[in-house]
Structure formats: C-alpha cells, structure tokens
Scaffold this motif. Sequence first.
Motif, PDB file in Angstrom:
ATOM      1  N   MET B   1     -15.316 -39.797 108.132  1.00 18.02           N
ATOM      2  CA  MET B   1     -14.754 -40.683 109.429  1.00 18.02           C
ATOM      3  C   MET B   1     -15.906 -40.671 110.411  1.00 18.02           C
ATOM      4  N   PRO B   4     -16.620 -42.141 117.629  1.00 20.75           N
ATOM      5  CA  PRO B   4     -17.280 -43.067 118.573  1.00 20.75           C
ATOM      6  C   PRO B   4     -18.408 -42.514 119.572  1.00 20.75           C
ATOM      7  N   TYR B   5     -18.277 -41.072 119.539  1.00 22.36           N
ATOM      8  CA  TYR B   5     -19.266 -40.296 120.718  1.00 22.36           C
ATOM      9  C   TYR B   5     -20.551 -39.731 119.951  1.00 22.36           C
ATOM     10  N   PRO B   6     -21.380 -39.600 120.811  1.00 19.59           N
ATOM     11  CA  PRO B   6     -22.696 -39.080 120.306  1.00 19.59           C
ATOM     12  C   PRO B   6     -22.595 -37.775 119.988  1.00 19.59           C
ATOM     13  N   VAL B   7     -22.727 -37.192 118.822  1.00 19.21           N
ATOM     14  CA  VAL B   7     -22.521 -36.039 118.012  1.00 19.21           C
ATOM     15  C   VAL B   7     -23.676 -34.945 118.610  1.00 19.21           C
ATOM     16  N   PRO B 340     -13.602 -33.601 111.835  1.00 20.08           N
ATOM     17  CA  PRO B 340     -12.910 -34.556 110.858  1.00 20.08           C
ATOM     18  C   PRO B 340     -13.023 -34.237 109.283  1.00 20.08           C
TER      19      PRO B 340
END
Lengths: 305, 345
Positions: B1, B4-7, B340
């Motif tokens: 998956m 949408p966010y900066p990891v 995820p």
Amino acid sequence: MDNVFHMHPRAAEHHQSSLDRVIPNESELTAGVRIEPGKSYGFFTDTTVCIGCKACEVACKEWNNLPADNLGLSGQSFDNTGALSANTWRHVAFVEKSGAGGVRAQEQQPFQSGWLMMSDVCKHCHHAPCMEACPTGALFKTEFDTVVVQQDICNGCGYCVPACPFGVVEVSKLDGKAHKCTLCYDRLKGGLEPACAKSCPTDSIQFGEVSDLQGRARRRVADLHARGVPQAYLYGTPGAPGATGGMSHLNAFFLLIDRPEVYNLPSAPSRPSRRVAPSLFSGLAAVAGLTLAAALLFSDAERRA
Amino acid sequence: MSVPYPVASRGPEDAPARPGSASERNMPAPGHDGSWDGPTYYGRPALKPAPFEAEVVGGYIFLAGLSGASALIATVADVTMGERAAGAVRRGRYTALLAPTIGSALLVYDLHTPERFFNMFRVAKATSPMSIGTWILVGFSGCAALTAAAQYASDRGAAPRTARAAARAASLPAAVLGAGLSTYTAALLAATSTPLWAAAPRALAVRFGASAVACGAAALWLGERDGGLARRLETLAAAALAVDLAGDAVSAIAYRRKGVAPAMAGPAGTLEKVVGTGLGAALPLALYAASRLAGRRPPALGTLAALAILVGGAAFRTSIIRAGATSAERPDVSFRFMQPDNLPD
C-alpha cells in the motif's frame, strides 16, 4: 475564493444580544447544516489551520461537565493535556518540528513547517471496534451515525478500551463506566452543533454531514497541493490511512501534513472483530483434534482391558 | 500500500522526560528500537491497555480452560470407557464447576461496576467475544451444574440409574460448550487492538485450547488410580503440550515478524517463557519422555509434571495479559504493529 463572510439569512431573526430561548436548528446558522436523524454526522479536523488555542478542549469540558484530568505542566511543548481519556474528549497535540537538541532553529520554512497542532477526538468509526466489542450493548450507533456509551447500561467491563485502535475510550476511575466523546449527542438532539466545533475560532474543527465534509476536505487538500503543500493528505476517509483493515471510514477524520504517528495516530489500524472467527475456529479445531486423540487413546485402553 | 505522507519524517525531537512518562518507564526512545524507527508522540502510548487485572482475568481464563477441558475429557472417558473410568469422570465433572463458581466470581469482580454484571445478558453479539463467552459460560454453567448434581446424586446412591443417565445427557452439551469455553478466551484477546494479542489470533487460540486440554488431563491425572487410564491421560497431556509448544513457536515467529516481540522482552515475557513454556510445557514433556524411556514411572515425577502443567497454564495466561498491556503502552510496538504490511489480507 470564499473570502466574503456569509451570514445565514435566518441569523437576521436573532439580532438581540441576549436570547430568551434556544434558536431552533441553531446549527444551520453556526455550521450551515441542519441536524436530522438518519443522516451521518461527523467532524473534519483540518490541522493546517489549528492554532492550538484549546478552545475545543475547554468548550468540551464545559458543556459535558467533565472534571479536570492532570493539573501541571508536561514539558512536552504546549501539550499539558497529554491524551484523550475518560474525562478529556478533545485533546490538542503539539509537535515542535524544528530545533533539535533544545536549540530552536533560526530559520523556518514557510507554512507550519515548525509547528504542528491537531485537535484529536473520538473518530466515531463507521465500523466502531468499541461498539462491536461491547458485551452489554451500552455502546450504540445513534440516529446521527455517531457512537455513544449509554451510561445507564455500561457495567465497566472495560473491553471497549483495548478494542479501540486509537486509544480513545477509557474506564473512569471516578464512576467505573467507560467514557468518550459523544459528538455532543444531547446538542445534536437539540439542533446545536457540537461544542468543540462551535468554539473553534479558525474552523479547524468543522461539523457537518460526513459526505459534505469529505468533499470539503478533498477540495481543501487539492487547494493545499496547488498552494505548494504537497504533503497534505486526509486521514480517515475511505481508502486513506486510518480507514484501513475493514474500518471503512471514520466519521471524524483529519487533514494531516506529516506521518500519522507524528500526531500519535496509527497508520494502518484494523477492525478487531475480523479476528473473532479465525481465532475461535482455530482454537476449536485444536481442541477437536485433541478430543479425537483422547477418544482414540481411551477406547484403546478399553479394548486392552 | 502506498502512503500519502513522507515516511522519513521524525516526531518531536529530544522530548523532555515527564514524571511517569514513557521515557521514564525505561521505554526505548523513538527510533532506538529495532522494531520501529519512525516517530512517536513524546513516547506517549498511542493505545490504552485493557483495564483488566492480570491475575483476575488470567485466573479466569485458566479456570475456564481447566473446567471446559475437564468436562470434555470426562465426557470422552465416560463415552469410551464407561464404568472403568468412573473416578476420572467424577473428578472431571466436579472440576468443571470451577469456571461457573470461582471463574464467574472473578469475572464479576473485574467489572468496574460489578453490581451491573447482569447487563451482560441484555444482548448476544457475534462481533464481541465477550458476549459470545458470556453465553458460552451461561450454557456451560447450567450443563456442568446439572451434570455435577446428577453425579452427586448417583454418588450418594439416589436413583443411581436415572442419575447416571441424566449426568451423561447433561455432560454432552457441557463437553461441547467446554470446548468453546476453553478457547473463546483467545478470541477475546485477539479481537482487540492490543498488538500482542492481535498479532497471532490463530496461534494464540491453538495455544489456549491445547493448554486447556493439557491442564484438564493433568488435573484428572491427579488422583487417578487406574494405571492404564493414568498413562493415557499422560499421553493426552503430552500431545496437548506438543501442540502448545508448536503454537508457541508459530506465535513467536508472528510476534517477531509483526514487530510486537519487544513487548515480550519484559518481566511478563520472561514469566511466560520460564514458567509458562519452560515449567508448564517443556519440563512435563521431558518428564513424560524420560519416564517412558526409563520404562518406569515414579509417582512423584508424575505429580510434579501435573502440577507444573497447571502452574504453567495459569502463569501463561496471566503473563499474556500483562505483556499485552505492555504492547499497548509502548508506542514503538503499537505503531510498528499498525503498519500497512501487517494488515490482514
């Protein structure tokens, strides 16, 4: 854009400063939505416009008559509340991003790069794990599609507490019942928007019908992306982080600009009730197998005797 | 998956300690634990631990398993061996009363508003293992009480034939419900968001079920005078312990893979390993194997093995409750678990 202040035409009916009665369907004036049973209501919390004033926390405590939790300073930025609890149903999280080693950075990027603030609340999940876990039916879905603990039913078994994937529900030490945000069930019944949303001075907390809010939130994300904030995303809308693992969607959802964990939210929670059948049947299968073994052993003993 | 966010992003850096905060409770600072290198919120818990008292709820789970399995094994012995197993059957039927009596009392005691315990009977919900368990316990209690009453009547010589028939008739549903009683408790723990409990739903249930059968067999072994039946109860206990150990191995892999293993590193995990698995499963298995190899069976060793199984079974349940609370309180564990890649398919 929408820079002009729009006054609801009905507001003109209430021009005096002190009112002698409750305004019917007041939410129409304050939130632009009429509250009707059978529809889904929730919160859209846009963290990019939160200024950390904690008016929501105060309004919630005032309206719901909630006792103070901890007095004192935490040393964790301006967050002296700490977490959602039985007595705290709105919690403003503060994240100071810049300044490692206790030294504040001299230069900051524009737009909230140094500060993140988020008013956290019960997510009023579509498939609420607390409600699915509740063995007494004290937790129920209201006619406004919100999740509420009936205080006259709850027997304090505490099973909703570990069920919640967001750490929201808590059993109160004061009365031995589970407590959490009711999305101001009493106010909704009276046509008023929830206290936190009404008190929010920047409209970071928006109350409304979930489908409306989701559309509004998507437009806000697109707007932010266009303005150069590509990291903005929604948490808790269908298919987004927070609405994973069979959770469908959260009626109270958020616009975030950093990883969910930065705000103390899990990236990918899952619906606990999905684990009931696998667990139950695996255990029964193991016991059935051992029962068969016992039957074979014992009948063998009987034959040899 | 895709997310949408900066990891790569970090949380609040150099969070100052707060009295009683996660960092003072010797929890690893964000990013310093192998299992989670992402941010946390000042090391604060992201989940709330179940407000269960570990000994009370762990004790109930143990008694439920012991009672359910005793009823089950007694019924199997009754059906297959009849009169020859009368002693074991009687003891099994009486042991089955532990859950309806002490077990139920423990459950009510653990409520935070115990005077409202009867609200458990308002609803029946398939999504709530606690509701499922309530009704299993109610049904089991009725059947086990009837069985024990009929057994008592036949022991006292009151209408022996009728009493025996009644005991057997009531013991059959008690056995079926006993199987549920000894395993639903695993679903109770697994169907939560507490990382350690949720990480291995199937393996945990297999362990609970197998451990319950081992405890039931050990309890019936104590006091069994028939050598042949005692040996077979030993074999049954050994088979159950082997299943338990296999479940332990499977769950250990799942705990590591899903990043909840650090929750087992504390005192609760040590108790589970040393007393739950070591004393409760490995030692009795070794004793059984040794006596089988030596060809003789000193009774003291058998008693030791049976007691070790029972003590280990109780310690296993209690330590799982405790370690679960630790896993909920540690944000590094819960955030790693709720990634995820750990989502069910």
